[in-house]
Every structure is written in C-alpha cells, then in structure tokens.
Design an enzyme around this catalytic site. Structure first.
Site, short mmCIF file in Angstrom:
data_model
loop_
_atom_site.label_atom_id
_atom_site.label_comp_id
_atom_site.label_asym_id
_atom_site.label_seq_id
_atom_site.Cartn_x
_atom_site.Cartn_y
_atom_site.Cartn_z
N SER A 15 -58.80 -13.23 51.84
CA SER A 15 -59.72 -14.40 50.81
C SER A 15 -60.42 -13.79 50.54
O SER A 15 -61.31 -14.32 49.43
CB SER A 15 -59.51 -15.43 51.58
OG SER A 15 -59.81 -14.84 52.87
N HIS A 62 -53.49 -17.39 49.16
CA HIS A 62 -53.87 -16.49 48.07
C HIS A 62 -53.85 -16.22 47.24
O HIS A 62 -54.58 -15.84 45.83
CB HIS A 62 -55.37 -15.97 48.52
CG HIS A 62 -56.58 -16.59 49.36
ND1 HIS A 62 -57.68 -17.44 48.56
CD2 HIS A 62 -56.63 -16.77 50.16
CE1 HIS A 62 -58.30 -17.87 49.50
NE2 HIS A 62 -58.11 -17.38 50.72
N LYS A 82 -54.52 -24.62 48.15
CA LYS A 82 -55.55 -23.59 47.38
C LYS A 82 -54.31 -23.68 46.08
O LYS A 82 -54.89 -25.05 45.31
CB LYS A 82 -55.77 -22.12 47.60
CG LYS A 82 -55.99 -22.22 48.77
CD LYS A 82 -56.08 -20.89 49.95
CE LYS A 82 -56.72 -20.83 50.98
NZ LYS A 82 -57.63 -21.54 51.46
#
Ligand SMILES: Cc1ncc(COP(=O)(O)O)c(C=O)c1O
Lengths: 415, 90
Positions: free
Chosen positions: A187, A216, A247
């Site tokens: 990240s 991610h 996300k």
C-alpha cells in the site's frame, strides 16, 4: 502513579511538535461535502482528492447506488447480527457466490472489513506446529492477525524471494505446515510482490501454502481485475486470497476465497467472523454490483494507469523523489517528517488532498506524501494537481531549478 | 538491570551481538549482558525489526516474532539465539 496513557508521551510530543500548532492536522481532515469521486469541500475549499484508494472511481456507480437503495428499502439499515446468527441475508450469500465466480474459487467468506478478514484468517489458519512466513512490509492487519496465531511467526525481507527460500530451507525438516503471506501491491509505495519467484520458491518445499492480500491490486491488475495472481498467471498457486471492498470496489467489507476443501470450517472457528455483526444489506448490494463492474472494468484500468503515468511523470519532472514505479500509488519521499507536514499543508491549502504517511507506518522510515490515482481523474484535474505540487515543492525547497525542470519534461516527452 | 534469566550465553554469542549493536546504539549506553533494548537503548518497534534482521543474517537463523516479548536484555537475546541455533542443528 503515571497517567493512563503516559507511555505514549514520546508520540504525543512528536505529534505536538509536528502539527500541534494552528495549521490543519493531517490526520483530522474533514470533508464537509463530497462533490464526486475525485472532489470534496475541505476547509471551505474545493479540493481534488488524490489519496482515496478509490482506484476505479466506483463509489458513485449508478448501478451500485440503485442496488444499494433497493436493498436499504427492502432489508433496512442493518442486520443487527453475526453471519452465524441472524446476520446472513440472501444478499450476503449472493455476494459470496459472486466472489466465487469472480475468482473461480470453490469457497468465499465475506467479513465486515478487510482488516477483520486478515485478523480472522491469519489468527485461525495455522496451528501450534505450523509456521507463518510473512513479508516484513505487510499491513498492520496482517501483523495483528499473526499475533493472534499459535504458529511460529517468521518475517522475510520485503519482496526478497531468496530470503524466503533461505528461511523455508531452515524449516524443511520440521513437521508442520508453512504459510507464506504477501500482498499483491504494497500500500505505501505501490510496489508489486515478485509473485512468480515466490511461487517458484513455494514449489520447492512440501506443505507450503500461499496467502496473498490483494487489497490494493484487486480491480487494478489483471485483465479481469483479479489482481496480481491473474496478471502473473499463477492463480492456482495462491491458496488463499484475502481482499477488501474498501478500495477499488468502492464500499466497505472484506473477504477470503480459496479452493481448500476444508475451508468452510473457518466459518465456525474464525472469531472475527463469528463475533461481529455482518455488513449492512445496502453495502452488500453495492459490493455485489461493483464486483461486476470491476470484472468488466478494462477501460477503467487503462484510464487509471494512464492517470498514474501522467502524475508520476509530472511529479518526477518537478524534481521530486518518487518511490513508486508504474503503479496507481505515487509516493513522494520528503526528507523528514517536518518537511512532509509542511508540504502536505501547502497542498491542502491549495486544494489538493494526498495521504501523509510517516514512520513507523512507512517502509525505510520514509516520510511520504502518498498519492493514489482514480480512473475518474480528468487530465485537467491532474494538470492542476501537478501545478500545485510544483508551487508547493518550490516553497518547501524540494523542486529542482526551473531550467532543470524544463529539461526533464523534454526528456520525459521524448521517452 | 534485569537479573539473568536462566542459562548464561557464551561469550562468543554476546560478543557477536555487541558488535552488531554498535551501529544501532544511538544512546551511547554501555553494552553489557543486562543492557535493555527498550529502556537503555531506546529501541522502538521499527529499530527492533531492523536489528533482528541483521542478527538473523549474522547467525543464519530465523528469529520468530513470538519470542520477542520475552526478550528484554542482550542476555535474553543471546540465550534465544543459541537455542534457535541448537534447534536448527537437530
Ligand atoms: C494491504 C491491506 N490489507 C487490508 C486492509 C484493510 O482493509 P479494510 O479497509 O477493508 O479494513 C488495507 C487497507 O487499509 C490494506 O492496505
């Protein structure tokens, strides 16, 4: 007698020295109005958001909004119960089916957040005879998860398959299963795991499993957005995938998918699944719909990467030190926390929001201005962001000379 | 300083740890078996991790995170390292 939280005194004084004055506190930003996926009103100013992890910009997808509204009307604002009690609605099952289909895996388990998915899975999967070998730069939720495990916890050097190999070799004669834990994209700096190398190491030994946190990389990597394993072409070698809806999926929630035949027993053994309330139906509905958009999001992924390249090139030209490459995360390295805070404040006061990340939450003790791109960012927004970065960089003394910047821009344009 | 916890480590192990610790010793504290990582050397979690990685390389071992809560002094670490080295030889 010491006051209750006196042991945090060094952190408190560090905090006060860094941002105890009149300026905006970077960790207490308030959005007064959300204008879109990429803009909000902060401190009375229209602000471009370049630090949201909203990679595909799906937080306002009309299809998901509609499904969420319908679920809200049909099922109410919350389930008021755990997945194993009264908290599993048809929507939760449909979401798990969608995940199984999305990843092509036999089993899927939905958690209330990605943090809880890591906490639950990592504390439960391995037993007292077993070993967990984790990348040293793993997320806090992975560290907290393994802390709750009865297995032996061993760290290997970040993204260093040879170091992992050495450590597995030392354990080769020990009975017990081994679990390698990595992330698809890390990240803070947005760097990818060397997955092919890690899989090759895994295959050298017996009884080794691999878990990848695709927080991610879900939606970001792979033709269909299944993350790094899809991109690298080794999905069958990754035994457990953990991920989050917070996300690229644009809502909240976590999951784990696997082909392991005994996987389902985890529904009873994982405390972070059993002893917390399930996701509200509206969230479940938006995640389900958005997973479909992620799968068919090839065009969004292209835009995301084009935006990332643009910001990367623009900030490099200014003379800033960038610690990320070819990634939707563009991490600018500041020389120390003081400069990082000054830089961050300059940006927010000019209408640009990025994440401020300071040690010990960062690798290499970096002080970072962490930008993350969104497919929905426009060229104009990014031009504005780069221009503001240039102004602020000059103010805090991090920009190179104007002549050098012109030369650098030419160099980048020529490629 | 802490009382010794169990067995005494060999002088060689201690000497190797002292050598590694030189570059981590920012407080200038005296390096002795009873020197404490947190209180005397001011190690935070990040420094502990970096330091342990160097120790792992030097001894060619893996130090499980699980044992760290029980390691307060250099002596504690030396004993733990010797135990891991011995187990690896089995
Ligand atoms: C690698 C990684 N794992 C897990 C999480 C936690 O996800 P969530 O926000 O769903 O709790 C995050 C995000 O903070 C992350 O970066």
């Amino acid at each position: 007698m010491a006051a209750l939280l006196d042991r945090f005194a060094p952190i408190m004084s560090q905090r006060d020295a860094l941002f105890g004055d009149e300026g905006v506190n970077p960790f207490q930003v308030k959005m007064d109005q959300v204008l879109s996926q990429t803009e909000a009103m902060i401190g009375g100013r229209r602000t471009i958001l370049v630090g949201t992890n909203n990679y595909l910009g799906l937080t306002f997808a009309p299809e998901a909004l509609k499904a969420a509204h319908e679920a809200l009307e049909a099922c109410g604002t919350g389930t008021t119960g755990s997945r194993v009690a009264n908290g599993t609605y048809y929507g939760h099952k449909e979401l798990e089916d969608t995940l199984r289909e999305f990843f092509g895996k036999e089993h899927a388990m939905v958690f209330s957040t990605g943090f809880l998915a890591n906490l639950g899975i990592l504390s439960t999967l391995m037993g007292p005879e077993d070993y967990i070998l984790m990348d040293a730069d793993c997320h806090a939720s992975i560290y907290d998860g393994v802390r709750g495990s009865t297995a032996q916890i061993i760290r290997f050097r970040h993204n260093d398959a040879a170091d992992l190999d050495k450590r597995l070799a030392r354990l080769a004669d020990k009975p017990g299963n081994k679990l390698i834990v990595i992330e698809g994209i890390y990240s803070m700096l947005g760097d990818k795991a060397p997955l092919a190398d890690i899989v090759a190491v895994k295959k050298k030994y017996e009884n080794v499993y691999l878990l990848s946190d695709e927080a991610h990389s879900l939606g970001v990597l792979g033709k269909y957005g299944r993350g790094l394993p899809e991109e690298v072409g080794c999905e069958d070698d990754v035994d457990f995938i953990v991920g989050t809806f917070s996300k690229s999926v644009g809502t909240v929630g976590g999951f784990c998918v696997s082909n392991h035949p005994q996987f389902d027993i985890l529904r009873l053994m994982t405390r972070a699944y059993v002893f917390t309330a399930s996701l509200p139906p509206s969230v479940v509905a938006s995640a389900t719909v958005n997973l479909g958009l992620v799968k068919n999001g090839g065009a969004l992924r292209k835009r995301l990467m084009r935006n990332a390249q643009k910001l990367h090139a623009g900030l490099t030209a200014i003379g800033l030190k960038i610690a990320s490459e070819n990634s939707p995360v563009v991490a600018v390295v500041a020389p120390d926390p003081m400069v990082a805070v000054a830089f961050w404040r300059g940006l927010i006061e000019a209408g640009v929001y990025v994440n401020l990340a300071l040690p010990p939450a960062t690798p290499y003790g970096y002080s970072l201005l962490r930008a993350s791109l969104c497919a929905a960012h426009t060229e104009e927004q990014l031009d504005e962001v780069i221009a503001i970065f240039a102004q602020v960089a000059a103010k805090v003394g991090l920009a190179s000379s104007p002549e050098k910047q012109v030369a650098e821009r030419k160099r980048i344009a020529v490629g | 300083m802490n009382a010794p916890t169990g067995a005494e480590p060999s002088p060689d192990t201690l000497a190797a740890l002292f050598e590694i610790l030189k570059s981590f010793n920012k407080t200038g504290a005296e390096l002795a078996p009873g020197t404490r990582f947190s209180e005397d050397l001011n190690f935070d979690s990040l420094v502990v991790m970096e330091f342990i990685a160097v120790v792992e390389d030097a001894f060619d071992i893996s130090v499980p995170l699980n044992i760290l809560p029980d390691v307060a002094t250099i002596r504690d670490l030396a004993v733990a390292v010797e135990k891991i080295v011995a187990e690896d030889k089995l």
